[in-house]
Write an enzyme that holds these catalytic residues in place. Structure first.
Site, PDB file in Angstrom:
ATOM      1  N   ASP A 161      11.180  -7.526  -7.517  1.00  0.00           N
ATOM      2  CA  ASP A 161       9.793  -7.166  -7.202  1.00  0.00           C
ATOM      3  C   ASP A 161       8.984  -8.454  -7.124  1.00  0.00           C
ATOM      4  OD1 ASP A 161       7.164  -5.743  -7.102  1.00  0.00           O
ATOM      5  OD2 ASP A 161       8.396  -4.019  -7.645  1.00  0.00           O
ATOM      6  N   HIS A 214       9.787  -9.753  -4.133  1.00  0.00           N
ATOM      7  CA  HIS A 214       8.800  -9.408  -3.108  1.00  0.00           C
ATOM      8  C   HIS A 214       7.819 -10.531  -2.819  1.00  0.00           C
ATOM      9  CE1 HIS A 214       9.383  -4.796  -3.931  1.00  0.00           C
ATOM     10  NE2 HIS A 214      10.471  -5.387  -3.457  1.00  0.00           N
TER      11      HIS A 214
END
Length: 368
Positions: free
Chosen positions: A207, A229
């Site tokens: 993430d 991410h």
């Protein structure tokens, strides 16, 4: 000399000889302020009386927090050996800090091991098992954390709500989750903070490497991010504090990640994002977006329809370079009418991937 005088002198002499020397008093005080704990309950109950704390190979019982929030102001906390945690489905956190003027560090070879695979189910915080947050640095002021080594968190690693804290040379390694269901394993989540300075972090996860949801005077420099991410601001909006201001993210690399640089705000919410700088960011192996700035998030996903309640202003992008995968988009900007302004871009050089034909309301100074 009378006999009662001799008795008096003898009594005085015995009192003098019974009193410890000043150096011994000092040594006793020093010992009393240095504490080594081998259990979570001992540490939580007694940490306030110690100026020098050693946490030695603590096994935190299932469903409990290693609660260090009562640490004495000015104290030093050192992790030794492996800190581990029993398994239970609950919200956590597994570790909580609090206090002022703290120095938190680790002995050589020490690790805080979440053994997150026991919770991983590819759903993160979106369902499945209830997974504990890992570490809260909340209500901490004027403190330094350095050389913290973290492995395999169940979900989000570090939540920061603090004032004037330096987080130096962290390692957050959730790479085992790449093929084993790790999800929502953010590195640093920052909110309601003023003065957060992160340098030299290595984050391997699934993430955001860093996500700044609110706060001001925040920097992230010299970071190495992979697997996740990217370097994110937001999502901004829908919280008690919805302002992000004076943020610098610089001299960092992002590899094998969904995004490189990202700013996202919540659809139809209010707030403000301003004075943002991304400088000298090297990308490689990006699968979705090299640079993505959008004002359309709702329920955790983009809608394609931007709103104007959270302006994004005074954004500098300087020297974002690198390579993208074939299916990735180099730059995507989706702004509401007039809600993005005063942007300055230079040295953006991305290869691979494709350009977007869906950008909207791109401010002067930027290109899509």
């Amino acid at each position: 000399m009378h006999s009662y005088q001799l008795l008096g002198l003898a009594a005085v002499g015995s009192l003098v000889s019974a009193a410890p020397a000043p150096s011994r008093v000092s040594e006793f005080a020093k010992k009393a302020s240095t504490c080594t704990f081998t259990s979570a309950s001992e540490a939580s109950e007694s940490i306030s009386s110690c100026s020098d704390v050693v946490l030695s190979s603590i096994e935190v019982p299932a469903g409990e927090t290693l609660d260090l929030s009562d640490a004495a102001d000015g104290s030093t906390i050192t992790f030794e050996g492996t800190t581990s945690f029993g398994y239970k489905e609950w919200k956590g956190p597994l570790i909580r800090f609090g206090g002022k003027d703290l120095t938190v560090t680790m002995a050589d070879g020490a690790v805080i091991d979440g053994d997150g695979s026991r919770w991983w189910d590819s759903k993160g915080t979106n369902g499945g098992k209830t997974k504990p947050k890992f570490m809260y640095i909340h209500d901490v002021e004027d403190s330094t954390f350095k050389g913290i080594n973290i492995k395999n968190t169940p979900v989000q690693a570090i939540s920061v709500q603090a004032t004037n804290v330096h987080l130096n040379d962290f390692t957050i390694d959730n790479s085992d989750g790449d093929d084993n269901g790790g999800h929502n394993t953010d590195g640093f989540d920052i909110s309601e903070s003023t003065g957060v300075y992160i340098s030299g972090a290595t984050v391997k996860n699934q993430d955001d490497c860093i996500a700044i949801n609110s706060g001001e005077s925040i920097s992230f420099t010299g970071g190495t991010c992979s697997g996740g991410h990217g370097l994110s601001i937001g999502s901004v909006g829908g919280r008690d504090d919805n302002t992000v201001k004076n943020v610098t993210i610089s001299d960092s690399t992002v590899s094998n990640s969904a995004n490189g640089v990202r700013i996202k705000t919540i659809y139809k919410e209010t707030g403000d994002v301003s004075e943002i700088t991304y400088s000298n960011i090297q990308l490689s192996g990006i699968t979705d977006y090299g640079i993505v700035i959008e004002q359309d998030y709702e329920n955790g996903s983009p809608t394609g329809t931007p709103s104007t309640g959270i302006p994004i202003t005074d954004v500098t992008v300087d020297g974002v370079t690198g390579t993208l995968e074939d299916d990735a988009t180099q730059v995507y900007i989706l702004c509401g009418d007039g809600s993005c302004s005063d942007w300055t871009w230079s040295g953006v050089d991305l290869s691979g991937g494709k350009t977007s034909d869906k950008c909207e309301n791109v401010p002067s100074g930027a290109s899509c």
